[in-house]
Scaffold this active site. Structure first.
Site, PDB file in Angstrom:
ATOM      1  CG  HIS A   1      -2.101   0.835   1.238  1.00  0.00           C
ATOM      2  ND1 HIS A   1      -2.389   1.717   0.237  1.00  0.00           N
ATOM      3  CD2 HIS A   1      -3.091   1.018   2.168  1.00  0.00           C
ATOM      4  CE1 HIS A   1      -3.499   2.392   0.541  1.00  0.00           C
ATOM      5  NE2 HIS A   1      -3.931   1.983   1.724  1.00  0.00           N
TER       6      HIS A   1
ATOM      7  CG  HIS B   1      -3.879   0.716  -8.553  1.00  0.00           C
ATOM      8  ND1 HIS B   1      -5.186   0.583  -8.180  1.00  0.00           N
ATOM      9  CD2 HIS B   1      -3.318   1.596  -7.688  1.00  0.00           C
ATOM     10  CE1 HIS B   1      -5.408   1.364  -7.140  1.00  0.00           C
ATOM     11  NE2 HIS B   1      -4.289   1.989  -6.816  1.00  0.00           N
TER      12      HIS B   1
ATOM     13  CG  ASP C   1       3.075   4.226  -3.608  1.00  0.00           C
ATOM     14  OD1 ASP C   1       1.898   4.588  -3.775  1.00  0.00           O
ATOM     15  OD2 ASP C   1       3.526   3.825  -2.530  1.00  0.00           O
TER      16      ASP C   1
HETATM   17  N1  CMC Z   1       5.685  -5.995 -10.487  1.00  0.00           N
HETATM   18  C1  CMC Z   1       5.633  -7.120 -11.200  1.00  0.00           C
HETATM   19  N2  CMC Z   1       4.491  -7.808 -11.432  1.00  0.00           N
HETATM   20  C2  CMC Z   1       3.359  -7.323 -10.923  1.00  0.00           C
HETATM   21  C3  CMC Z   1       3.347  -6.142 -10.164  1.00  0.00           C
HETATM   22  C4  CMC Z   1       4.558  -5.479  -9.965  1.00  0.00           C
HETATM   23  N3  CMC Z   1       4.612  -4.361  -9.250  1.00  0.00           N
HETATM   24  N4  CMC Z   1       2.072  -5.892  -9.783  1.00  0.00           N
HETATM   25  C5  CMC Z   1       1.337  -6.864 -10.269  1.00  0.00           C
HETATM   26  N5  CMC Z   1       2.102  -7.739 -10.952  1.00  0.00           N
HETATM   27  C6  CMC Z   1       1.647  -8.928 -11.649  1.00  0.00           C
HETATM   28  C7  CMC Z   1       1.491 -10.076 -10.652  1.00  0.00           C
HETATM   29  O1  CMC Z   1       2.666 -10.820 -10.548  1.00  0.00           O
HETATM   30  C8  CMC Z   1       0.353 -10.850 -11.246  1.00  0.00           C
HETATM   31  O2  CMC Z   1       0.866 -11.624 -12.305  1.00  0.00           O
HETATM   32  P1  CMC Z   1       0.364 -13.138 -12.481  1.00  0.00           P
HETATM   33  O3  CMC Z   1      -1.115 -13.021 -12.727  1.00  0.00           O
HETATM   34  O4  CMC Z   1       1.174 -13.628 -13.641  1.00  0.00           O
HETATM   35  O5  CMC Z   1       0.681 -13.809 -11.192  1.00  0.00           O
HETATM   36  C9  CMC Z   1      -0.535  -9.789 -11.890  1.00  0.00           C
HETATM   37  O6  CMC Z   1       0.323  -8.672 -12.132  1.00  0.00           O
HETATM   38  C10 CMC Z   1      -1.695  -9.360 -11.008  1.00  0.00           C
HETATM   39  O7  CMC Z   1      -1.184  -9.055  -9.719  1.00  0.00           O
HETATM   40  P2  CMC Z   1      -2.037  -9.195  -8.384  1.00  0.00           P
HETATM   41  O8  CMC Z   1      -1.106  -9.379  -7.235  1.00  0.00           O
HETATM   42  O9  CMC Z   1      -3.127 -10.185  -8.517  1.00  0.00           O
HETATM   43  O10 CMC Z   1      -2.691  -7.771  -8.293  1.00  0.00           O
HETATM   44  P3  CMC Z   1      -3.250  -7.121  -6.977  1.00  0.00           P
HETATM   45  O11 CMC Z   1      -4.402  -6.330  -7.387  1.00  0.00           O
HETATM   46  O12 CMC Z   1      -3.460  -8.083  -5.882  1.00  0.00           O
HETATM   47  O13 CMC Z   1      -2.028  -6.217  -6.520  1.00  0.00           O
HETATM   48  C11 CMC Z   1      -0.656  -4.433  -5.980  1.00  0.00           C
HETATM   49  C12 CMC Z   1      -1.996  -4.846  -6.587  1.00  0.00           C
HETATM   50  C13 CMC Z   1      -0.614  -2.905  -5.909  1.00  0.00           C
HETATM   51  C14 CMC Z   1      -0.566  -4.983  -4.554  1.00  0.00           C
HETATM   52  C15 CMC Z   1       0.496  -4.978  -6.842  1.00  0.00           C
HETATM   53  O14 CMC Z   1       0.413  -4.450  -8.130  1.00  0.00           O
HETATM   54  C16 CMC Z   1       1.865  -4.742  -6.233  1.00  0.00           C
HETATM   55  O15 CMC Z   1       2.316  -5.538  -5.401  1.00  0.00           O
HETATM   56  N6  CMC Z   1       2.564  -3.639  -6.643  1.00  0.00           N
HETATM   57  C17 CMC Z   1       3.854  -3.300  -6.072  1.00  0.00           C
HETATM   58  C18 CMC Z   1       3.658  -2.550  -4.765  1.00  0.00           C
HETATM   59  C19 CMC Z   1       3.121  -1.143  -5.025  1.00  0.00           C
HETATM   60  O16 CMC Z   1       3.581  -0.434  -5.888  1.00  0.00           O
HETATM   61  N7  CMC Z   1       2.146  -0.737  -4.168  1.00  0.00           N
HETATM   62  C20 CMC Z   1       1.549   0.598  -4.265  1.00  0.00           C
HETATM   63  C21 CMC Z   1       0.113   0.493  -4.653  1.00  0.00           C
HETATM   64  S1  CMC Z   1      -0.540   2.030  -5.299  1.00  0.00           S
HETATM   65  C22 CMC Z   1      -0.786   3.014  -3.975  1.00  0.00           C
HETATM   66  C23 CMC Z   1      -2.023   2.666  -3.280  1.00  0.00           C
HETATM   67  O17 CMC Z   1      -3.120   2.976  -3.791  1.00  0.00           O
HETATM   68  O18 CMC Z   1      -1.910   2.126  -2.163  1.00  0.00           O
END
Ligand code: CMC
Length: 374
Positions: free
Chosen positions: A223, A262, A313
């Site tokens: 987050h 996201h 971020d």
């Molecule tokens: N780097 C590489 N791959 C990614 C990333 C990333 N940052 N984010 C998502 N993916 C891939 C993930 O590996 C998955 O691939 P697969 O389906 O092949 O396994 C796919 O995209 C979907 O990911 P998910 O985990 O199901 O998506 P989510 O909605 O649960 O996660 C997230 C959202 C923000 C937690 C995630 O994108 C992440 O961990 N990002 C990095 C941390 C980050 O930048 N956080 C700040 C969020 S924005 C500020 C806020 O609003 O809080």
């Protein structure tokens, strides 16, 4: 794990409230606060106007804005015992812990009864909004062995923060950049921290507790904790030439690249686009433009090769770096901005409250007997 289960346990697309505060159109990449597009507000409004809009439902007229701004500015000072506590703990406490402690301290000094009264919630919310920047600035100065700089009532929210942090009044352009950086994350629908704030509020607990809970949720690297990791990644990369290989290696190792992806946006996060512009402007006047260059190379690489866009971020980290804010305070900047949204969401929850109490699907053992254990 099946994709349906993944979505379910992350409460993906579950609607938990009717809201008039923020609308996100993830497919179109639109973020709208109470009917106004974020681009419009970022270009034209101040953080104070946006905070008023979120909390009270409409943009203020001139008199309302003057009253709100003066009220907020008059609340910036911290009680002496809290200042002493920040000084005592600044060397050892983590910034998020310090902020939570600061708010708990304020709540301990507030002996009003916790009744469900809008005026009381608003008064406490205003106090939190005004004092969070002061807690952060005092903490940073004490941990660097410097005396705190008392807030000034004649400066805007953003300018006053930079003044308290650096001991110098920022120029108008710099203060404007920070002002926009604070508008962009001011609210964002039912993200994890806002959900937490609303869950706490739904038990008819007090607004300090709701905000402390929200800060606890935003602290994590999935987050608000991502932005500091973004800058540390840039610093590890060192030069624009090695940026592409570095990211390839991360992806090959199955690691998450901080600042990308996201839950809600299927296209680029509109806040990231605005922040890219601010970062570029700040970098063009800076001694170390390489951080922006590295950021841009990684952004293009991730979009073209991995198919994932930046989130808030990512370019926040670049902008805050050029604004001279230490990287471990980036998540705290996010908190500072988001307080307006958390307070607004708590007020909305109090207004039309029902205890939030979801269920879990039980998938464990059945019909065991204590006598049969081993
Ligand atoms: N780097 C590489 N791959 C990614 C990333 C990333 N940052 N984010 C998502 N993916 C891939 C993930 O590996 C998955 O691939 P697969 O389906 O092949 O396994 C796919 O995209 C979907 O990911 P998910 O985990 O199901 O998506 P989510 O909605 O649960 O996660 C997230 C959202 C923000 C937690 C995630 O994108 C992440 O961990 N990002 C990095 C941390 C980050 O930048 N956080 C700040 C969020 S924005 C500020 C806020 O609003 O809080």
């Amino acid at each position: 794990m099946s994709s349906e289960r993944i979505r379910r346990i992350g409460l993906e697309n579950v609607v938990m409230a009717d809201t008039e505060i923020t609308r996100i159109d993830g497919a179109a990449g639109r973020l709208i606060y109470r009917g106004y597009d974020i681009e419009d507000l970022a270009d034209n409004a101040s953080y104070e106007e946006v905070a008023y809009l979120l909390m009270f439902g409409a943009l203020p007229d001139e008199a309302e804005l003057a009253e709100f701004t003066a009220d907020l500015a008059s609340r910036r000072g911290l009680p002496g015992p809290l200042v002493a506590t920040i000084e005592e703990l600044a060397d050892q406490a983590a910034p998020m812990t310090m902020l939570r402690l600061g708010l708990l301290y304020l709540s301990a000094l507030d002996d009003r009864e916790d009744v469900d009264d809008r005026d009381l919630h608003v008064d406490r919310g205003m106090d939190i909004l005004a004092k969070v920047p002061t807690i952060l600035a005092y903490f940073d100065r004490f941990r660097n062995g410097r005396e705190p700089v008392e807030p000034r009532e004649d400066l805007g929210h953003a300018a006053n923060f930079l003044y308290m942090l650096n001991g110098e009044e920022p120029d108008e352009a710099t203060a404007d950049c920070l002002d926009t950086c604070l508008i962009l994350p001011a609210d964002h629908g039912i993200n994890a921290s806002t959900f937490t704030a609303r869950v706490v509020t739904s038990t008819q607990s007090d607004i300090y507790s709701a905000i402390v809970g929200a800060i606890s949720a935003i602290k994590g690297p999935l987050h608000g904790g991502a932005s500091g990791n973004v800058l540390r990644m840039f610093e590890e990369i060192e030069s624009p030439e090695t940026a592409g290989d570095y990211i390839e290696d991360m992806i090959d190792r199955g690691e998450r690249v901080p600042g990308f992806g996201h839950r809600v946006y299927e296209t680029v996060d509109p806040r990231a686009v605005i922040l890219r512009g601010i970062s570029e402007r700040l970098a063009s006047n800076a001694d170390d433009p390489a951080i922006y260059e590295i950021a841009h190379i990684i952004e293009v690489h991730m979009r073209n090769e991995v198919g994932i866009d930046t989130n808030l971020d990512y370019y926040s980290a670049v902008a805050y770096h050029y604004l001279g804010i230490p990287d471990d305070l980036f998540p705290l900047m996010f908190c500072q901005a988001r307080v307006a949204g958390w307070v607004a969401q708590a007020l909305e929850q109090y207004e039309d409250n029902r205890l939030i109490r979801p269920r879990a699907e039980y998938v464990g053992e059945e019909d065991l007997a204590y006598a049969d254990r081993n």
